[in-house]
Design a protein around this motif. Structure first.
Motif, PDB file in Angstrom:
ATOM      1  N   ALA A 256     -82.912 -44.935  71.389  1.00  0.00           N
ATOM      2  CA  ALA A 256     -82.127 -45.636  70.377  1.00  0.00           C
ATOM      3  C   ALA A 256     -81.242 -46.640  71.103  1.00  0.00           C
ATOM      4  N   LYS A 258     -78.501 -49.318  70.816  1.00  0.00           N
ATOM      5  CA  LYS A 258     -77.440 -49.848  69.947  1.00  0.00           C
ATOM      6  C   LYS A 258     -77.778 -49.608  68.470  1.00  0.00           C
ATOM      7  N   LEU A 259     -78.218 -48.385  68.216  1.00  0.00           N
ATOM      8  CA  LEU A 259     -78.760 -48.065  66.902  1.00  0.00           C
ATOM      9  C   LEU A 259     -77.774 -47.349  65.980  1.00  0.00           C
ATOM     10  N   ASP A 260     -76.709 -46.777  66.577  1.00  0.00           N
ATOM     11  CA  ASP A 260     -75.788 -45.926  65.808  1.00  0.00           C
ATOM     12  C   ASP A 260     -75.313 -46.550  64.504  1.00  0.00           C
ATOM     13  N   ASP A 261     -74.860 -47.803  64.584  1.00  0.00           N
ATOM     14  CA  ASP A 261     -74.336 -48.471  63.395  1.00  0.00           C
ATOM     15  C   ASP A 261     -75.192 -49.679  63.011  1.00  0.00           C
ATOM     16  N   LYS A 289     -74.805 -56.649  63.748  1.00  0.00           N
ATOM     17  CA  LYS A 289     -75.158 -55.254  64.036  1.00  0.00           C
ATOM     18  C   LYS A 289     -76.674 -55.091  64.121  1.00  0.00           C
ATOM     19  N   GLY A 291     -80.095 -53.604  66.280  1.00  0.00           N
ATOM     20  CA  GLY A 291     -80.461 -52.456  67.107  1.00  0.00           C
ATOM     21  C   GLY A 291     -81.969 -52.320  67.243  1.00  0.00           C
ATOM     22  N   GLU A 308     -84.357 -40.080  60.737  1.00  0.00           N
ATOM     23  CA  GLU A 308     -82.930 -39.785  60.807  1.00  0.00           C
ATOM     24  C   GLU A 308     -82.176 -40.899  61.539  1.00  0.00           C
ATOM     25  N   THR A 309     -82.754 -41.402  62.633  1.00  0.00           N
ATOM     26  CA  THR A 309     -82.073 -42.443  63.416  1.00  0.00           C
ATOM     27  C   THR A 309     -82.031 -43.778  62.680  1.00  0.00           C
ATOM     28  N   SER A 312     -78.882 -45.791  59.177  1.00  0.00           N
ATOM     29  CA  SER A 312     -77.849 -46.819  59.028  1.00  0.00           C
ATOM     30  C   SER A 312     -78.440 -48.201  58.720  1.00  0.00           C
TER      31      SER A 312
END
Lengths: 396, 116
Positions: A256, A258-261, A289, A291, A308-309, A312
């Motif tokens: 992942a 820079k995938l968090d947001d 943003k 990713g 799941e990932t 966002s």
């Protein structure tokens, strides 16, 4: 701590094979993977390995010889590309059906016709349902690391399933990169000794391999095989963690970036991920943003974790380096879309075919994908579910 | 079928078979559409049928003499009849359906009584 070397992706694969020092390699040369068995042959000639190298008359024979050697109880490896991989076709199913943990380095290349020797994913994607574990590498370092891990994954008692490790033809295989070559002994200790389940050469316990299964047996064997393949997912994660603890480079089921947001997400596999990361870094500096979800394990496909990932994301573009060939999209696209169907977010997902037959994918092309994703979020409309990157003439 | 049918999570990995010789559990006699009937009166004990039988279904006693047919495994291929050199033949094929409820001796009389 390993030492930094400047070598090609093919040499990275060859060094991994040298350190693994399998009992048998049966291989037939084909561009762009030829330098793998060629370099290995040199290592054997120089006395750096004691592998039995079987030179065969075709890739069909190469995989057949690998199957025989693996059934006998040996640790077995091979390498191929494109039409060579395609020629192995029926034997790939036999290797996985017989649960022989053969590890194969595949340098992914376009399939003829038209004749083309350059990189794309036509070969590995064509073989995605052969029952093999498929790991895809972004660069030389990953090709090296994945081959070492693949041995440990494939040979796990709950798995006992062959594994292929792919790298992109020429983009990775013939490009000199700086990567870390680990200590021979440390690699040897990491993979450990191979203990075959039912070796044919053990005359104290005679065993039959490759017997026929009539309609009242075949189904049970295929589902038993499926369980082994699915169970490899946890082992991939476990071995990736152990590898990180031992060598300092950590691996999961996917990467992942820079995938968090991230709101604008590209899903891709292979060398294009490097370019994509570079573009994302630039976009992030501008406050966008963006990713990347980089696919590492394609078979078994870890659909729950991947979905799941992606929660966002507001718009997703899946890049397939293969023609959809009449499906709703490329194989990665259909998998990702299917994975998202069971989740809360029903994010728009679009698909691109890119890089066929070694076609360049440049920063401007990845930029254009993010531009399209931004437009989808702004307008709420998907104009094209499928498109082509860097194709002459507009796809319609 | 004498074999025990195992569930998918009980079968041996990769379809390997650890007990040698278990093809004995596979009763190929159930495939038979026609069956050979043997006439010991004209048989010259040449053992051609025994040599050619692909399923080891020609029964032989301790003296090496042919004593009949093992119908548990005989698939009814007819090779033994083809090879039998006596005139008239000492082995003949009949429809399996016509053999139902009859002993081997009854069948022999029925098949070979018209000859000689």
């Amino acid at each position: 701590m390993g030492k930094k070397v400047a070598l090609t992706g093919n040499e990275a694969a060859a060094h991994a094979i040298r350190q693994i020092n399998p009992d048998v390699i049966a291989a037939f040369p084909i561009t762009p993977s030829t330098p793998i068995p060629q370099t290995v042959a040199q290592f054997i000639a120089d006395g750096e390995m004691d592998t039995e190298l079987v030179t065969v008359e075709s890739e069909h024979s190469a995989m057949s010889a690998c199957i025989g050697a693996a059934a006998a109880g040996g640790r077995v490896m091979t390498a191929t590309s494109a039409n060579g991989y395609a020629l192995m076709w029926e034997m790939l199913y036999i290797a996985s059906g017989m649960r022989l943990p053969i590890v194969m380095a595949v340098v992914a290349r376009a399939l003829s016709s038209p004749l083309n020797i350059h990189g794309d994913h036509s070969d590995i994607m064509g073989g995605r349902d052969t029952g093999w574990i498929q790991l895809i590498s972004e660069n030389s370092q990953e090709a090296y690391d994945n081959i070492i891990q693949a041995v440990k994954i494939a040979e796990n008692k709950n798995v006992m399933t062959p594994a292929l490790v792919a790298q992109d033809g020429f983009n990775t295989s013939h490009t000199i990169e700086i990567w870390e070559l680990e200590d021979d002994q440390k690699v040897k200790e990491f993979i450990g000794e191979y203990e075959p389940l039912y070796p044919m050469l053990n005359t104290d316990e005679p065993v039959t391999h490759g017997a026929w299964a009539p309609p009242n047996w075949y189904f049970e064997h295929k589902i038993s095989q499926l369980k082994g393949l699915l169970d490899s997912k946890d082992v991939v994660e476990k071995v990736g963690k152990e590898f990180g603890e031992t060598f300092g480079r950590h691996y999961g089921l996917y990467e992942a970036y820079k995938l968090d947001d991230a709101e604008y997400v590209i899903v891709a596999a292979g060398s294009v991920c490097g370019t994509t990361k570079d573009i994302i870094d630039g976009l992030r500096e501008d406050g966008v943003k963006a990713g990347l979800l980089k696919i590492r394990l394609f078979r078994p496909f870890p659909y729950e974790e991947l979905a799941e990932t992606l929660q966002s994301a507001k718009a997703i573009a899946v890049l397939d380096r293969v023609s959809p060939a009449g499906a709703q999209g490329g194989p990665l696209f259909t998998e990702i879309r299917s994975a998202l169907y069971d989740t809360q977010s029903r994010t728009p997902v679009i698909n691109y075919t890119y890089g066929l037959g070694g076609r360049d994918t440049q920063p401007k092309h990845i930029n254009s994908v993010f531009e399209t994703l931004k437009r989808i979020v702004e307008t709420g409309k998907v104009e094209k579910q499928f498109d082509c990157l860097n194709l002459r003439g507009e796809w319609r | 079928m004498a074999e025990k049918l195992l569930n998918w999570d009980e079968v041996l990995i990769g379809g390997a078979i650890k007990d040698p010789g278990n093809s004995k559990q596979y009763e190929t006699g159930s495939w038979r559409v026609e069956r050979p009937v043997w006439n010991q009166d004209t048989c010259i004990q040449c053992m051609f049928c025994w040599v050619y039988c692909p399923d080891s279904s020609i029964k032989v006693d301790e003296n090496g003499k042919m004593t009949g047919i093992d119908y548990t495994f005989c698939k009814g291929c007819g090779i033994c009849v083809e090879q039998c050199p006596t005139k008239p033949k000492s082995l003949k094929m009949i429809l399996e359906a016509e053999s139902k409820g009859k002993t081997e001796e009854e069948l022999r009389k029925e098949v070979f009584s018209s000859e000689k």
